[in-house]
Design a protein around this motif. Sequence first.
Motif, PDB file in Angstrom:
ATOM      1  N   UNK A  93       0.835  -1.202   0.000  1.00 44.89           N
ATOM      2  CA  UNK A  93       0.000   0.000   0.000  1.00 44.89           C
ATOM      3  C   UNK A  93       0.870   1.253   0.000  1.00 44.89           C
ATOM      4  N   UNK A  94       0.516   2.221  -0.859  1.00 44.96           N
ATOM      5  CA  UNK A  94       1.280   3.467  -0.918  1.00 44.96           C
ATOM      6  C   UNK A  94       0.996   4.363   0.281  1.00 44.96           C
ATOM      7  N   UNK A  95      -0.200   4.225   0.851  1.00 48.94           N
ATOM      8  CA  UNK A  95      -0.591   5.010   2.025  1.00 48.94           C
ATOM      9  C   UNK A  95      -0.907   4.041   3.157  1.00 48.94           C
ATOM     10  N   UNK A  96      -0.214   4.204   4.284  1.00 52.37           N
ATOM     11  CA  UNK A  96      -0.403   3.330   5.436  1.00 52.37           C
ATOM     12  C   UNK A  96      -1.089   4.098   6.557  1.00 52.37           C
ATOM     13  N   UNK A  97      -1.906   3.378   7.329  1.00 54.40           N
ATOM     14  CA  UNK A  97      -2.627   4.001   8.451  1.00 54.40           C
ATOM     15  C   UNK A  97      -2.364   3.214   9.723  1.00 54.40           C
ATOM     16  N   UNK A 107       0.590   7.590   6.900  1.00 52.83           N
ATOM     17  CA  UNK A 107       1.965   7.635   6.388  1.00 52.83           C
ATOM     18  C   UNK A 107       1.933   7.507   4.870  1.00 52.83           C
ATOM     19  N   UNK A 108       2.485   8.499   4.182  1.00 54.39           N
ATOM     20  CA  UNK A 108       2.603   8.481   2.722  1.00 54.39           C
ATOM     21  C   UNK A 108       4.062   8.166   2.398  1.00 54.39           C
ATOM     22  N   UNK A 109       4.301   6.960   1.862  1.00 57.45           N
ATOM     23  CA  UNK A 109       5.676   6.510   1.618  1.00 57.45           C
ATOM     24  C   UNK A 109       6.417   7.418   0.638  1.00 57.45           C
ATOM     25  N   UNK A 141       4.564  12.437   5.714  1.00 62.34           N
ATOM     26  CA  UNK A 141       4.594  12.365   4.243  1.00 62.34           C
ATOM     27  C   UNK A 141       6.015  12.521   3.734  1.00 62.34           C
ATOM     28  N   UNK A 142       6.427  11.620   2.835  1.00 60.53           N
ATOM     29  CA  UNK A 142       7.734  11.715   2.182  1.00 60.53           C
ATOM     30  C   UNK A 142       7.544  12.229   0.761  1.00 60.53           C
ATOM     31  N   UNK A 143       8.367  13.198   0.360  1.00 57.88           N
ATOM     32  CA  UNK A 143       8.226  13.767  -0.987  1.00 57.88           C
ATOM     33  C   UNK A 143       9.545  14.379  -1.429  1.00 57.88           C
TER      34      UNK A 143
END
Length: 604
Positions: A93-97, A107-109, A141-143
Motif C-alpha cells: 500500500x502506498x498510504x499506510x494508516x 503515512x505516505x511513503x 509524508x515523504x516527498x
Amino acid sequence: MPTNNWIRFLRNYGPIPTNDNMYDETIQRALARLKIQPIELPAQHLAWLVDNFRSDECLSIILTGTAGDGKTYHCRRVWLELGGTIEDWNGGDKIQRLSLGSRQLIVVKDLSELRSDESKPLIEQMAWDVADPSSPRVYLMAANHGQLLEKLKTAGSGKTTTALVEVVENLLVAGRSGNAAIKLDLRDLSRSAAAVMIDQVIDAVTQHPGWDGCGDCPALGQGTCPIRENRERLIGTNDDGLFRRRLGNLVEASEQNGGHFTIRQVLSLVTNVILGHPDAKDGLMACTDVAELASAGTAERASPYRNVFGGNLRPSRAEKTEPFRKLNLFGIGSETSNKVDNMLVYGADDPALEETYRTLVQSDQVYGETPAYKRAQQSYLEGDDPSSVARFLGLLRGQRQRLFFTITDELADSLELWDLTVFLYAGLYLETARALTEKRPLPRQVMPMLMRGLNRVFTGMLIQNQDELVLASSGSQSQSRTSPLLEEFVSVARRAGEEVALLSDGTGGMKLVVKLARDDPPPVTLQLSTTRFEFLGRVADGALPSSFSLECHEDLLAFKARLLSAVDRRRVLDGDQRSDGIVLKFIDLNADGRASSRSVTVRL
C-alpha cells in the motif's frame, strides 16, 4: 567455496547496473530472501519524529530531500517504532494508516508515486486536518523536492490548500511556517551533513553481524582475502581511523562546494570501497571471486584507495555514478608533487628518502610495495622496456591515491598532503570551518590570506595589504580588470563600526561578513565555498589559475559591487556631499607592495 549470504546481500548496495539499491522495498525483499539482519543506518530525525507523534500536541510532518536521502527509510522506522508491523509495511500500500490511541497516523511513503486522483483528495484532507487542532488525523509524508510543491499546487486552489502551500513554501525557503495556526513541520533530509553520516554508515556496514559468516572461510588460511582486508582498513584498527577521516574530509569539502551526498550514495561508496575489483562481475567481488583473484595474482587491484574513486569501474560508468563523479573532481591520482613522486620512484634507493619510503610504501605489502609494483618500478628505472613506462605510471596513480589516505598526520605538512589534490587549500578550509563551529581561534594565516586575495581581485594589482580591505573602482562602468581609484579602506579589526570577520554558516561551512557601520548599511556577506576559498588562496600567492578564474572572479566582483553600494549608502547617511569639486583617490604601491592613496581634486 562457501558463500557468505551477507556479502551477496551487500553487493545490492554497490554501484550495480540494475540499480537495485535505488529502492528501499527491493532491499527489504532481499533481506527476507537471504535471512539477513537489516543494516541499521543513521536516521538522525527518528527520535524527534517518534517523540512528536507520541505527544499530545503532535504536528504533521513532511520529510523532503533528493532521491536517496532516506525519506522512506525514516518513514518505515517511525512506523515500526510506533507499533506497526513489517508485514503491513511491505504489503504494497502506498498510504499506510496506524492507530495512535484517539488519533490516526497516515503515512505516505512517497508522494510522487501517487496518481493525481490519489494525491488530490489526500492533500485536500490534509490541508483541513493540519488547520484543525482537534482533527483525529496526523500525517507523515515523504516527498522529493521537485514533486512536493508541484503536487500541492495541482491539488486545488481552495483556501485551506492555498494556506498549506504557503506554509510549505515558507518552511522550505526560510525554515519557518509563518502561520502558527497550521500544525505542520518540515524536515529537509538533504541538509544532513554527509561527513558525519559517512562515519556512521562505515560503522553500520563494517560492524554488521553478517561478517561472522566469514569465520570458517577457507580463504583465511590461504592468504589475504581482499574483502576482509578492505573491511579492516575501513574499520581503522591499524591506522587509528586515518583512512576514514580522510574520506570524511573529501566528502565534507565536496559538500561545502555544493556536492551533496545522499545516504544512498554514501552506502554505495562504502560498499564499493570494500568489494571493488575491476576483474569481478560488475566491478564488485563476491566470495567466489577471492580464490580466483588470488591465483591470478591480481588481488592487489582491489585496493580500497582506488575504489574510493570508482577505479574498479569502467571510466565511463564511474563518471556517471554520482559519488565517484564528485570525488574525482579532486583529481587525486593525477595531481602530485615532486616530493611525493620522488619518494615513490626513487625512495627505495635514495638514502634521503629511504625512511619515508619504508614508512609509507614498504610497510604495506598488500597495496603498497607489492611484487607487481616492485617489478614495474625496477623496469621503469632501468628503462629496458618501453611498455614499462605506461605500466608504471598507471601503478603510480594508484599509489598517489593510496598515499592521500595513508600519509600520517606527522608527515602531512612536510609532504604537502593537499598537493595531491587540485584543492591545495582544502585542508586549511576544513580546519578553519571546524574552528568556527567549535568557537576556537582561527589559524593565523587565514584572514591575512583572504584579505590579500580579495584586495588583489578588487584592485587588479599585486598589493600586500592584509589588515584592511581595499575597495577600488575603475571610475566608469567599463569591464576593466584593473581598478586604480580608491573608494575606501575598510579595517579588518573592529574599529568605528567597521569589521571584516569569518563566521560559521551553521552547516559546517563559513561566510565572510563585512560591516561598514554599526547599524546602517547592513553587513555584506559572501558565502565561502571550497572553490572560492581555493581561488582566494591561489590569488594571494600570486597566481590566477584559469581552471578557477572566470566564475570565481565574477562572483567576487559582484561581491565588490555590493560593497561599493554599501559604501555609497554610508556616505549619503553621513552627509558626505562635496559641492566644490570631485576628489579622485588614486592607488599608489609603496616599495613594500602596500597600497596607499594619492588624492587629486578636480574643480567644477
